[in-house]
Structure formats: C-alpha cells, structure tokens
Design an enzyme around this catalytic site. Structure first.
Site, mmCIF file in Angstrom:
data_model
loop_
_atom_site.group_PDB
_atom_site.id
_atom_site.type_symbol
_atom_site.label_atom_id
_atom_site.label_comp_id
_atom_site.label_asym_id
_atom_site.label_seq_id
_atom_site.Cartn_x
_atom_site.Cartn_y
_atom_site.Cartn_z
ATOM 1 N N ARG A 78 0.802 -1.221 0.000
ATOM 2 C CA ARG A 78 0.000 0.000 0.000
ATOM 3 C C ARG A 78 0.834 1.270 0.000
ATOM 4 N NH1 ARG A 78 -3.168 -3.955 1.922
ATOM 5 N NH2 ARG A 78 -1.174 -4.684 2.654
ATOM 6 N N THR A 79 1.833 1.324 0.875
ATOM 7 C CA THR A 79 2.606 2.570 0.978
ATOM 8 C C THR A 79 3.345 2.815 -0.329
ATOM 9 O OG1 THR A 79 2.847 2.082 3.325
ATOM 10 C CG2 THR A 79 4.225 3.838 2.442
ATOM 11 N N LYS B 154 27.800 -4.329 -3.401
ATOM 12 C CA LYS B 154 29.248 -4.212 -3.663
ATOM 13 C C LYS B 154 29.954 -3.506 -2.512
ATOM 14 C CE LYS B 154 28.437 -3.434 -8.612
ATOM 15 N NZ LYS B 154 28.511 -2.348 -9.608
ATOM 16 N N ARG C 138 11.563 3.422 2.759
ATOM 17 C CA ARG C 138 11.094 2.505 3.801
ATOM 18 C C ARG C 138 12.226 1.546 4.106
ATOM 19 N NH1 ARG C 138 5.762 -1.138 4.451
ATOM 20 N NH2 ARG C 138 5.029 0.930 4.986
HETATM 21 C C1 NCD Z 1 2.079 -1.082 8.198
HETATM 22 C C2 NCD Z 1 3.579 -0.981 8.317
HETATM 23 O O1 NCD Z 1 4.308 -1.231 7.348
HETATM 24 O O2 NCD Z 1 4.016 -0.616 9.384
HETATM 25 N N1 NCD Z 1 1.649 -1.257 6.872
HETATM 26 C C3 NCD Z 1 1.344 -0.147 6.135
HETATM 27 O O3 NCD Z 1 2.196 0.647 5.811
HETATM 28 N N2 NCD Z 1 0.050 0.038 5.826
HETATM 29 C C4 NCD Z 1 1.449 -2.043 9.127
HETATM 30 C C5 NCD Z 1 1.911 -3.466 9.139
HETATM 31 O O4 NCD Z 1 2.796 -3.884 8.388
HETATM 32 O O5 NCD Z 1 1.342 -4.196 9.936
#
Ligand code: NCD
Length: 356
Positions: A86-87, A115, A136
């Site tokens: 989703r993100t 590397k 992320r």
């Molecule tokens: C969450 C996360 O990555 O922290 N997911 C998200 O971004 N919607 C929640 C999760 O992974 O449980």
C-alpha cells in the site's frame, strides 16, 4: 533552523520536538518528513483540506490533467527495502497524479550496496538523479541519517520516511488522521473522541505514530488493548503524559468496544521476534475483532486497520458500514499527494484552480 546548522551527533541527542524544528522550513512547511512531531493541528487541518481538494479534482479529466501538469519537472526515488504494498503503490500513484516521474530500488541485492557501498553514498547517488527520496527501511533512524547527509550535501533533496524500523510511520499516521477527520466531520471532529488501539502495540510503528499525532486534538482518550507482552511502550505513554492526554491500558477487548469512537486494529508484527516462533505462543485470538463485538459498537464508530490484516478482522465485517479500512487505504493516496504538493509548493496552485 535546518539540518545544516547542526552536527550529526548533536542532532541525534535532541528530543523529537527539537529535532522536528530542524526538519521544517521557516514557514512551517515540511522539507524532510521524518516524524509526526513535525505536524501540528494547523498543519493537519491544512493537509486534510488540500487532500480533499485533490480528491475532488481527481474525479474529472480536467482536474486530473491540471494536477498532472504541476510537477512534471520533479522526479521521485522510491527506496523501499522492506516489504510494502500500500505505501509503495500509494506513493507511486501520488507522484503520478502530480505528473512526477519515479524510479525505485526495492531490494539492496540489486543495487551497489551489495558491492559494499555505504548507505550514505547510496542516498547521495539517488539525490544526483532525483528531487526527493521516499524511503522505507527496517533500520530505525536511517531516514534521519539520510536526511542529515543530504541536507549537508551539494544536492539537499527531501527525504520522506515511509516507515522506519519499529519506530515511525509518519505518512501512515497522516492518512489515519485524514480518515478520522472525514469519518467525524459531521459529528464534532476528532476532539473528544475515544480511540481504542488493539493488537501488537509494542512493535507496530503505525500505532506509535498515530498515538503521538492524536495529541494535537483536545480531549482524545486513548485505550491500549494488547497482550501484556505486546503492550504499548513507555516512550509512547511519556508523550501522552507530557501532553496531558488521558489513556488506559488493558487486555479486555470486549470491555473496550462500547467506549470506542474508533477501533484501530493491528496484526502481530512477528517479523521482529528475537526468538523464532515467540509470537505464536501468545494467545492473540483474544484480540481479534468478532462479529459479536459489533453489537456493542456505537453506531457511528469506525473500524480502522493500517493493513495488511491477518485474522484480526474477518472479511465478513468488511460490509459493515463502520468498517473504513478500505477507504483508509485510498486516503493514503490523497494525503500523500497533498504532502508532495506541499513539499514542492504547488498547494497554492491547487487551491487557486479548485476555487476557480
Ligand atoms: C504497516 C507498516 O508497514 O508498518 N503497513 C502499512 O504501511 N500500511 C502495518 C503493518 O505492516 O502491519
């Protein structure tokens, strides 16, 4: 104050409020987006309003064409080395809505990190080709480090934290707030509401970020329902204490349901288990929402979940009008579009066009 004004070691020593002062521009507009502390009530209201304008514009071809003409000269790097559906997709969509081009790395095995390139050098490489980096990572604090490195380089482009370690997920908290704003717009807004968090509250970064962001509202009562091993951490409660927020902790979901204006369900974050299978030993089923609970839930309450879910909400609940998690997910696209528009200063154009 900017990240150029402070040495890395000194920045690390600051508390979150002081840190956040180094991340926003002088007019309060975020530059890097790393932590929820950067957003006050006014910023949340403004962002929600902008997201709603964008959402309405996106309903028509004319509106979408206008939006896509705003940032064709900007490029975003999506550096997602931790699983994400989703993100990742909502940031891709948000960039595309504004006409931005996107590049991505989703696995360090396909980049020069294999590397032996340091993360500092990798992020400087991204900034050579892109105008912002959305990242992320499972490494807590890495987004902060990258922001400091870039601010002190010859191409200081913004970093947006799309989830770091067990610690922060600020853009998820923004979409959660937007969902609450929309859900309660006809019944007094978020002020005075009771939010019940359920599940793995220790390792769920979405809960940590949302709990802190809710301190911007008056009289919000927070309830934490979790197995004792997964109860919310003391640093989260310290933020609530400092903000004079009332809260309670417990392990009885059925008793908490009737109090809730919003129930925020979460899955067990067993990827963080230090001993394999440790989470499986916890009786987590007691923290699953069941159809029988719904009889006790207020008629205008909402059920939220950052997703992905496992068994904590059965699909049979999806059709209940109080279940808003699918809308919540889509809100992520609108609020992230609003955030990018704010960072790249085209929010004024959006207001002007949507008022015309
Ligand atoms: C969450 C996360 O990555 O922290 N997911 C998200 O971004 N919607 C929640 C999760 O992974 O449980």
């Amino acid at each position: 104050m900017a990240l150029t004004d402070i040495a890395w070691d000194a920045f690390l020593e600051l508390d979150p409020v002081e840190k956040s002062r180094h991340l926003n521009q002088d007019d309060g507009r975020p530059f890097h987006v790393l932590m929820t502390r950067q957003f006050d009530r006014k910023a949340l209201d403004t962002l929600g309003e902008l997201a709603t304008r964008i959402r309405f514009l996106a309903k028509t071809k004319e509106g979408m064409t206008f939006l896509a003409g705003l940032l064709p000269h900007r490029r975003a790097m999506l550096y997602f080395t931790q699983p994400s559906t989703r993100t990742f997709l909502s940031f891709c969509s948000a960039c595309e809505i504004l006409g931005m081009r996107i590049g991505n790395v989703r696995d360090t095995a396909t980049s020069s990190e294999l590397k032996g390139e340091t993360k500092d050098d990798s992020v400087r490489t991204f900034s050579s080709y892109f105008d912002c980096v959305v990242m992320r990572t499972q490494v807590g604090g890495l987004a902060e480090r990258m922001a400091w490195v870039l601010s002190n380089s010859e191409r200081p482009v913004p970093i947006i934290n799309a989830g770091s370690g067990k610690d922060q997920h600020p853009t998820q908290a923004l979409l959660d707030i937007y969902t609450l704003q929309r859900s309660f717009e006809d019944c007094g807004g978020i002020d005075g509401k009771t939010v019940v968090f359920v599940g793995d509250l220790l390792r769920g970064r979405t809960v940590r970020s949302l709990s802190a962001l809710l301190t911007n509202y008056e009289g919000v009562h927070q309830v934490f329902i979790a197995p004792p091993e997964l109860q919310v951490a003391d640093d989260v409660l310290a933020i609530l204490d400092a903000s004079h927020v009332t809260y309670e902790q417990g392990d009885d979901l059925a008793a908490a349901v009737p109090k809730a204006d919003a129930i925020y369900m979460t899955r067990v974050q067993d990827e963080w288990d230090t001993e394999k299978g440790a989470s499986a030993k916890i009786d987590i089923e007691r923290y699953w929402l069941k159809e029988t609970h719904l009889e006790q839930l207020k008629p205008d309450a909402v059920i939220m979940h950052p997703l992905p879910r496992r068994h904590e909400i059965p699909p049979s609940i999806d059709n209940d009008p109080r279940a808003v998690y699918w809308r919540q997910m889509r809100n992520g696209m609108w609020i992230r579009t609003a955030l990018l528009a704010t960072i790249f200063e085209c929010d004024g154009d959006i207001y002007a066009f949507s008022q015309a």
